[in-house]
Design a protein around this motif. Structure first.
Motif, PDB file in Angstrom:
ATOM      1  N   VAL A  74      55.338  96.627  40.496  1.00  0.00           N
ATOM      2  CA  VAL A  74      54.534  95.393  40.433  1.00  0.00           C
ATOM      3  C   VAL A  74      54.990  94.537  39.258  1.00  0.00           C
ATOM      4  CG1 VAL A  74      52.203  94.473  40.068  1.00  0.00           C
ATOM      5  CG2 VAL A  74      52.527  96.539  41.453  1.00  0.00           C
ATOM      6  N   ALA A  75      55.220  93.251  39.507  1.00  0.00           N
ATOM      7  CA  ALA A  75      55.543  92.323  38.413  1.00  0.00           C
ATOM      8  C   ALA A  75      54.379  91.366  38.203  1.00  0.00           C
ATOM      9  CB  ALA A  75      56.802  91.538  38.727  1.00  0.00           C
ATOM     10  N   VAL A  76      54.141  91.032  36.941  1.00  0.00           N
ATOM     11  CA  VAL A  76      53.117  90.057  36.581  1.00  0.00           C
ATOM     12  C   VAL A  76      53.825  88.894  35.908  1.00  0.00           C
ATOM     13  CG1 VAL A  76      51.074  89.633  35.158  1.00  0.00           C
ATOM     14  CG2 VAL A  76      51.377  91.867  36.287  1.00  0.00           C
ATOM     15  N   VAL A  77      53.667  87.697  36.467  1.00  0.00           N
ATOM     16  CA  VAL A  77      54.310  86.519  35.884  1.00  0.00           C
ATOM     17  C   VAL A  77      53.286  85.776  35.028  1.00  0.00           C
ATOM     18  CG1 VAL A  77      55.728  84.482  36.321  1.00  0.00           C
ATOM     19  CG2 VAL A  77      55.647  86.327  38.028  1.00  0.00           C
ATOM     20  N   GLY A  78      53.600  85.610  33.733  1.00  0.00           N
ATOM     21  CA  GLY A  78      52.698  84.927  32.791  1.00  0.00           C
ATOM     22  C   GLY A  78      51.740  85.922  32.171  1.00  0.00           C
ATOM     23  N   MET A  79      51.784  86.099  30.863  1.00  0.00           N
ATOM     24  CA  MET A  79      50.862  87.052  30.235  1.00  0.00           C
ATOM     25  C   MET A  79      49.850  86.324  29.352  1.00  0.00           C
ATOM     26  SD  MET A  79      51.465  90.807  28.607  1.00  0.00           S
ATOM     27  CE  MET A  79      51.599  90.318  26.905  1.00  0.00           C
ATOM     28  N   GLY A  80      48.951  85.602  30.022  1.00  0.00           N
ATOM     29  CA  GLY A  80      47.820  84.981  29.341  1.00  0.00           C
ATOM     30  C   GLY A  80      46.569  85.769  29.701  1.00  0.00           C
ATOM     31  N   GLY A  81      45.466  85.047  29.940  1.00  0.00           N
ATOM     32  CA  GLY A  81      44.195  85.702  30.254  1.00  0.00           C
ATOM     33  C   GLY A  81      44.272  86.553  31.512  1.00  0.00           C
ATOM     34  N   LEU A  82      44.673  85.945  32.620  1.00  0.00           N
ATOM     35  CA  LEU A  82      44.774  86.698  33.868  1.00  0.00           C
ATOM     36  C   LEU A  82      45.894  87.734  33.768  1.00  0.00           C
ATOM     37  CD1 LEU A  82      42.868  84.519  34.949  1.00  0.00           C
ATOM     38  CD2 LEU A  82      44.283  84.361  37.004  1.00  0.00           C
ATOM     39  N   GLY A  83      47.036  87.296  33.239  1.00  0.00           N
ATOM     40  CA  GLY A  83      48.222  88.155  33.212  1.00  0.00           C
ATOM     41  C   GLY A  83      47.994  89.444  32.450  1.00  0.00           C
ATOM     42  N   HIS A  84      47.350  89.368  31.290  1.00  0.00           N
ATOM     43  CA  HIS A  84      47.188  90.611  30.514  1.00  0.00           C
ATOM     44  C   HIS A  84      46.232  91.564  31.220  1.00  0.00           C
ATOM     45  CE1 HIS A  84      43.242  89.678  28.790  1.00  0.00           C
ATOM     46  NE2 HIS A  84      43.305  90.757  28.036  1.00  0.00           N
ATOM     47  N   MET A  85      45.243  91.013  31.944  1.00  0.00           N
ATOM     48  CA  MET A  85      44.366  91.902  32.725  1.00  0.00           C
ATOM     49  C   MET A  85      45.115  92.500  33.910  1.00  0.00           C
ATOM     50  SD  MET A  85      41.604  92.276  31.124  1.00  0.00           S
ATOM     51  CE  MET A  85      41.242  93.565  32.326  1.00  0.00           C
ATOM     52  N   ALA A  86      45.996  91.708  34.527  1.00  0.00           N
ATOM     53  CA  ALA A  86      46.786  92.234  35.646  1.00  0.00           C
ATOM     54  C   ALA A  86      47.629  93.418  35.184  1.00  0.00           C
ATOM     55  CB  ALA A  86      47.681  91.133  36.221  1.00  0.00           C
ATOM     56  N   VAL A  87      48.214  93.308  33.995  1.00  0.00           N
ATOM     57  CA  VAL A  87      49.039  94.402  33.473  1.00  0.00           C
ATOM     58  C   VAL A  87      48.178  95.654  33.276  1.00  0.00           C
ATOM     59  CG1 VAL A  87      50.443  95.169  31.510  1.00  0.00           C
ATOM     60  CG2 VAL A  87      50.673  92.821  32.373  1.00  0.00           C
ATOM     61  N   LYS A  88      47.039  95.487  32.616  1.00  0.00           N
ATOM     62  CA  LYS A  88      46.188  96.651  32.339  1.00  0.00           C
ATOM     63  C   LYS A  88      45.683  97.298  33.628  1.00  0.00           C
ATOM     64  CE  LYS A  88      44.312  95.211  27.845  1.00  0.00           C
ATOM     65  NZ  LYS A  88      43.169  95.478  26.964  1.00  0.00           N
ATOM     66  N   ILE A  89      45.250  96.471  34.569  1.00  0.00           N
ATOM     67  CA  ILE A  89      44.658  97.015  35.797  1.00  0.00           C
ATOM     68  C   ILE A  89      45.732  97.663  36.667  1.00  0.00           C
ATOM     69  CG2 ILE A  89      43.462  96.399  37.943  1.00  0.00           C
ATOM     70  CD1 ILE A  89      41.953  94.235  36.245  1.00  0.00           C
ATOM     71  N   ALA A  90      46.874  96.990  36.830  1.00  0.00           N
ATOM     72  CA  ALA A  90      47.940  97.558  37.668  1.00  0.00           C
ATOM     73  C   ALA A  90      48.428  98.883  37.083  1.00  0.00           C
ATOM     74  CB  ALA A  90      49.098  96.567  37.808  1.00  0.00           C
ATOM     75  N   ALA A  91      48.542  98.939  35.760  1.00  0.00           N
ATOM     76  CA  ALA A  91      48.979 100.190  35.129  1.00  0.00           C
ATOM     77  C   ALA A  91      47.923 101.280  35.348  1.00  0.00           C
ATOM     78  CB  ALA A  91      49.232  99.962  33.637  1.00  0.00           C
ATOM     79  N   ALA A  92      46.639 100.912  35.225  1.00  0.00           N
ATOM     80  CA  ALA A  92      45.578 101.907  35.439  1.00  0.00           C
ATOM     81  C   ALA A  92      45.554 102.386  36.885  1.00  0.00           C
ATOM     82  CB  ALA A  92      44.220 101.317  35.057  1.00  0.00           C
ATOM     83  N   MET A  93      45.985 101.532  37.817  1.00  0.00           N
ATOM     84  CA  MET A  93      46.052 101.939  39.225  1.00  0.00           C
ATOM     85  C   MET A  93      47.254 102.858  39.492  1.00  0.00           C
ATOM     86  SD  MET A  93      45.149  98.375  41.199  1.00  0.00           S
ATOM     87  CE  MET A  93      43.460  97.782  41.403  1.00  0.00           C
TER      88      MET A  93
END
Ligand code: NAP
Ligand code: ZN
Ligand code: ZN
Length: 331
Positions: free
Chosen positions: A162-181
């Motif tokens: 999974v790639a997350v483009v842009g690490m702002g508000g949404l992006g940093h949560m996407a990273v944390k959640i995808a990693a937790a999944m």
């Protein structure tokens, strides 16, 4: 500017919430700047709301006085259409009622969370787990669910890239959640300036999109790309990073259209999709998932007087990683 917002009287199925913190979402900024169209002034924005229940209507069963609760991007929907019945109230066929700039049941314009209190129908009020502090919980109500929903729908998990483009508000949560999944997560950011944070949030890889070599190296790599960027980017370049049958999901909402090169789709039967927040049941599921996995937003708490400055910093991609207003500074 401070002003007075009138809330409707607490009805039989309503909950009165004393707001403690409100997150600043880039959507608030798009809205007040008129990026998405005419603004129904006077308007108070804010749809990442947490606080405690201070009054409940006579028929309320889901919440009690003193409960820790949250409100996200919507405060009502028709409840009768196919999408509402499927628990996808955000896609209500009659249009969900936005927490701000929507039309309330009394015909007035809904007003958001940069305020001391809000009255919301109990069905659109979420339980905030004890394990998550109020201030780090607030951004979950929009940034959390907006990334959790597509990650769950397109099955981020073990064995998925999974790639997350842009690490702002949404992006940093996407990273944390995808990693937790359990997914293998790559951040695609404009520079390497936030690399250490990205890796600490759970990413395995971190690349700068300002380096053209990134796009050569990562061609045909990802099963899923979540694009959180608030400005237009070259879709063709990102689509080519998807492997066979991969999907790029747009959650970022730039005012301009995003042109898609069909040849980038043809190249590996790729899909270009979009996703909007998440349903109420799924939002509760996300909050419980975050509590269970010990994740929440990384925030910078500000006073009500610092909102304009915070907006400027968000616009410069200088946010680490969500500004949250301490609403006590408004009282
Ligand atoms: P944000 O905190 O400002 O994050 C956006 C990130 O995008 C920035 O941190 C930056 O990341 C990157 N970026 C910004 N400008 C860029 C540019 N010109 N080129 C390349 N990258 C750029 O915003 P947010 O609150 O996460 O919201 C992101 C977008 O999602 C907004 O458009 C918002 O309206 C939308 N949104 C949609 C939904 C939905 O339901 N679909 C819900 C909430 C928000 P790097 O510094 O890492 O490059
Ligand atoms: Zn938002
Ligand atoms: Zn509906």
């Amino acid at each position: 500017m401070r002003t007075t917002v009138e809330r409707r009287a607490v009805g039989p199925r309503d909950v009165l919430i004393e707001i403690r913190y409100a997150g600043i979402c880039h959507s608030d900024i798009h809205t007040v700047r008129g990026d998405w169209g005419k603004v129904p002034y006077p308007l108070t924005v804010g749809h990442e709301i947490v606080g405690q229940v201070t009054e409940v209507g006579a028929e309320v069963t889901r919440h009690s006085i003193g409960d820790r609760v949250g409100v996200g991007c919507m405060v009502n929907s028709c409840r009768e259409c196919d999408n509402c019945k499927a628990g996808e109230e955000q896609y209500c066929l009659k249009g969900m009622v936005g927490t701000y700039a929507g039309t309330d049941r009394d015909g007035s314009v809904t007003q958001g969370g940069y305020s001391t209190h809000i009255v919301v129908d109990e069905d659109f009020v979420l339980r905030v787990p004890e394990a998550i502090a109020y201030e780090t919980a607030a951004p979950l109500l929009c940034a959390g669910i907006t990334t959790y929903s597509p990650l769950a729908h397109w099955k981020a998990g073990p064995g998925r890239n999974v790639a997350v483009v842009g690490m702002g508000g949404l992006g940093h949560m996407a990273v944390k959640i995808a990693a937790a999944m359990g997914a293998e997560v790559t951040v695609l950011s404009q520079t390497l300036g936030k690399k250490d944070d990205g890796l600490a949030f759970g990413a395995a890889h971190y690349y700068a999109t300002s380096d053209p070599a990134t796009f050569e190296k990562l061609a045909n790599t990802f099963d899923l790309i979540i694009n959180t960027v608030s400005a237009p980017i070259d879709m063709g370049a990102y689509l080519r990073l998807l492997r066979l049958d991969g999907t790029l999901v747009a959650v970022g909402a730039p005012p301009e259209p995003l042109p898609v090169q069909v040849f980038a789709l043809f190249g590996a039967r790729r899909s270009f999709a979009g996703s909007s927040i998440g349903g109420i049941a799924e939002t509760q599921e996300m909050l419980d998932f975050c509590a269970e996995h010990g994740i929440s937003a990384q925030v910078e708490v500000i006073s009500a007087d610092e909102v304009n400055e915070a907006y400027e910093r968000v616009l410069k991609s200088d946010v680490r990683y969500r500004f949250v207003i301490d609403i006590d500074t408004l009282r």
